[in-house]
Design an enzyme around this catalytic site. Sequence first.
Site, short mmCIF file in Angstrom:
data_model
loop_
_atom_site.label_atom_id
_atom_site.label_comp_id
_atom_site.label_asym_id
_atom_site.label_seq_id
_atom_site.Cartn_x
_atom_site.Cartn_y
_atom_site.Cartn_z
N LYS A 1 9.98 29.59 42.61
CA LYS A 1 10.37 28.70 41.94
C LYS A 1 10.09 27.11 42.66
CE LYS A 1 13.97 30.65 39.41
NZ LYS A 1 15.37 30.82 39.02
N GLY A 2 9.73 26.04 42.27
CA GLY A 2 9.47 24.99 42.92
C GLY A 2 10.91 24.37 43.32
N GLU B 1 12.03 18.97 45.22
CA GLU B 1 12.97 18.12 45.07
C GLU B 1 14.40 18.45 44.99
OE1 GLU B 1 12.03 14.72 44.63
OE2 GLU B 1 10.10 15.26 45.19
#
Length: 128
Positions: free
Chosen positions: A77-78, A81
């Site tokens: 997953k990213g 941020e």
Amino acid sequence: HAVDVGRAINPASVEGQIEGGFVQGLGFALTEEMVWDGARLANPSLLDYLVPSAAEMPSFETAFTVTPSTSNPLGVKGIGEAGTIGAAPAVINAIVDALSGLGVTDMPMPASPQTVWNAIHTAQGASK
């Protein structure tokens, strides 16, 4: 609150991403501000515009959970941020909460020492 990072291929890199994002969020909440002198930017360089570094940060712990994503074969997953998103509102809410007994209900960003001082004095003046 832990960040769900999916499968952490490189846990040290994941931790660094979370920490860096957190520091960026704290900077946004507390120090980063473009200051204008009329039509001229008064803090145009990194010598004038405070970007936080490790020297200005408190110690903190990071935590993350690992739940592999089902939308890609690696299960990743990213997280770029992840630390940034919650840091600024958490800090601002903590400041407002700490000053709520004085009647402070809002705090503009960045919440520099001068901004907090002004909020305290404005609230004290309003309560007289």
